[in-house]
Design a protein around this motif. Sequence first.
Motif, PDB file in Angstrom:
ATOM      1  N   ALA A   7       0.835  -1.207   0.000  1.00 63.12           N
ATOM      2  CA  ALA A   7       0.000   0.000   0.000  1.00 63.12           C
ATOM      3  C   ALA A   7       0.866   1.253   0.000  1.00 63.12           C
ATOM      4  O   ALA A   7       0.591   2.206  -0.740  1.00 63.12           O
ATOM      5  CB  ALA A   7      -0.926   0.001   1.209  1.00 63.12           C
ATOM      6  N   ARG A   8       1.913   1.250   0.789  1.00 66.83           N
ATOM      7  CA  ARG A   8       2.812   2.415   0.842  1.00 66.83           C
ATOM      8  C   ARG A   8       3.482   2.638  -0.517  1.00 66.83           C
ATOM      9  O   ARG A   8       3.567   3.756  -1.003  1.00 66.83           O
ATOM     10  CB  ARG A   8       3.857   2.231   1.935  1.00 66.83           C
ATOM     11  CG  ARG A   8       4.721   3.454   2.160  1.00 66.83           C
ATOM     12  CD  ARG A   8       5.670   3.299   3.325  1.00 66.83           C
ATOM     13  NE  ARG A   8       5.058   2.790   4.540  1.00 66.83           N
ATOM     14  CZ  ARG A   8       4.354   3.529   5.399  1.00 66.83           C
ATOM     15  NH1 ARG A   8       4.168   4.811   5.170  1.00 66.83           N
ATOM     16  NH2 ARG A   8       3.827   2.991   6.479  1.00 66.83           N
ATOM     17  N   ASN A  10       2.408   1.644  -3.561  1.00 70.65           N
ATOM     18  CA  ASN A  10       1.422   2.109  -4.542  1.00 70.65           C
ATOM     19  C   ASN A  10       1.021   3.556  -4.293  1.00 70.65           C
ATOM     20  O   ASN A  10       0.865   4.337  -5.233  1.00 70.65           O
ATOM     21  CB  ASN A  10       0.186   1.209  -4.521  1.00 70.65           C
ATOM     22  CG  ASN A  10       0.464  -0.153  -5.109  1.00 70.65           C
ATOM     23  OD1 ASN A  10       1.408  -0.330  -5.888  1.00 70.65           O
ATOM     24  ND2 ASN A  10      -0.331  -1.129  -4.748  1.00 70.65           N
ATOM     25  N   HIS A  11       0.847   3.934  -3.040  1.00 69.58           N
ATOM     26  CA  HIS A  11       0.503   5.317  -2.702  1.00 69.58           C
ATOM     27  C   HIS A  11       1.616   6.263  -3.145  1.00 69.58           C
ATOM     28  O   HIS A  11       1.361   7.306  -3.741  1.00 69.58           O
ATOM     29  CB  HIS A  11       0.268   5.435  -1.195  1.00 69.58           C
ATOM     30  CG  HIS A  11      -0.066   6.817  -0.748  1.00 69.58           C
ATOM     31  ND1 HIS A  11       0.902   7.759  -0.492  1.00 69.58           N
ATOM     32  CD2 HIS A  11      -1.255   7.424  -0.532  1.00 69.58           C
ATOM     33  CE1 HIS A  11       0.329   8.878  -0.124  1.00 69.58           C
ATOM     34  NE2 HIS A  11      -0.986   8.702  -0.144  1.00 69.58           N
ATOM     35  N   ASP A  12       2.867   5.877  -2.863  1.00 70.70           N
ATOM     36  CA  ASP A  12       3.999   6.737  -3.215  1.00 70.70           C
ATOM     37  C   ASP A  12       4.183   6.870  -4.724  1.00 70.70           C
ATOM     38  O   ASP A  12       4.632   7.910  -5.209  1.00 70.70           O
ATOM     39  CB  ASP A  12       5.288   6.220  -2.571  1.00 70.70           C
ATOM     40  CG  ASP A  12       5.283   6.405  -1.060  1.00 70.70           C
ATOM     41  OD1 ASP A  12       4.429   7.177  -0.560  1.00 70.70           O
ATOM     42  OD2 ASP A  12       6.107   5.762  -0.385  1.00 70.70           O
ATOM     43  N   SER A  20      -0.697  12.932   3.981  1.00 70.20           N
ATOM     44  CA  SER A  20      -2.027  13.394   4.354  1.00 70.20           C
ATOM     45  C   SER A  20      -2.017  14.092   5.706  1.00 70.20           C
ATOM     46  O   SER A  20      -1.341  13.650   6.638  1.00 70.20           O
ATOM     47  CB  SER A  20      -2.978  12.191   4.416  1.00 70.20           C
ATOM     48  OG  SER A  20      -4.224  12.573   4.958  1.00 70.20           O
ATOM     49  N   ASP A  34      -5.719   3.525   3.653  1.00 67.12           N
ATOM     50  CA  ASP A  34      -4.636   3.366   2.679  1.00 67.12           C
ATOM     51  C   ASP A  34      -4.382   1.900   2.366  1.00 67.12           C
ATOM     52  O   ASP A  34      -4.174   1.535   1.206  1.00 67.12           O
ATOM     53  CB  ASP A  34      -3.351   4.029   3.167  1.00 67.12           C
ATOM     54  CG  ASP A  34      -3.311   5.515   2.874  1.00 67.12           C
ATOM     55  OD1 ASP A  34      -4.357   6.080   2.497  1.00 67.12           O
ATOM     56  OD2 ASP A  34      -2.226   6.117   3.024  1.00 67.12           O
ATOM     57  N   PHE A  38      -5.010   1.040  -1.442  1.00 71.59           N
ATOM     58  CA  PHE A  38      -3.783   0.870  -2.211  1.00 71.59           C
ATOM     59  C   PHE A  38      -3.197  -0.530  -2.142  1.00 71.59           C
ATOM     60  O   PHE A  38      -2.158  -0.795  -2.732  1.00 71.59           O
ATOM     61  CB  PHE A  38      -2.741   1.897  -1.768  1.00 71.59           C
ATOM     62  CG  PHE A  38      -3.182   3.303  -1.995  1.00 71.59           C
ATOM     63  CD1 PHE A  38      -3.279   3.806  -3.283  1.00 71.59           C
ATOM     64  CD2 PHE A  38      -3.524   4.117  -0.940  1.00 71.59           C
ATOM     65  CE1 PHE A  38      -3.701   5.110  -3.505  1.00 71.59           C
ATOM     66  CE2 PHE A  38      -3.953   5.420  -1.160  1.00 71.59           C
ATOM     67  CZ  PHE A  38      -4.041   5.908  -2.441  1.00 71.59           C
ATOM     68  N   ALA A  47       0.078  -0.005  -9.851  1.00 69.81           N
ATOM     69  CA  ALA A  47      -0.465   1.350  -9.749  1.00 69.81           C
ATOM     70  C   ALA A  47       0.039   2.164 -10.931  1.00 69.81           C
ATOM     71  O   ALA A  47       1.179   2.015 -11.360  1.00 69.81           O
ATOM     72  CB  ALA A  47      -0.020   1.995  -8.440  1.00 69.81           C
TER      73      ALA A  47
END
Length: 65
Positions: A7-8, A10-12, A20, A34, A38, A47
């Motif tokens: 998740a981290r 894909n978010h990045d 956030s 998240d 993600f 992503a």
Amino acid sequence: MAISDTARKNHDELFPGRVSTRAVTDPELIEYSDTFAFDALTPGARARSRPTSTSATAASAVPAP
């Protein structure tokens, strides 16, 4: 519960450098949301590094007069 590594990552990729403000005020909410958005929703998917514009996509779907 911590945000998963997937998740981290894909978010990045989608939001480089974005932190956030909710991560400060409600870190538990961000951990759940998240990880869900993600990681859980994108099993096996990559992503996009550049999100597409919905207005450009919608405009291209409308036939010219």
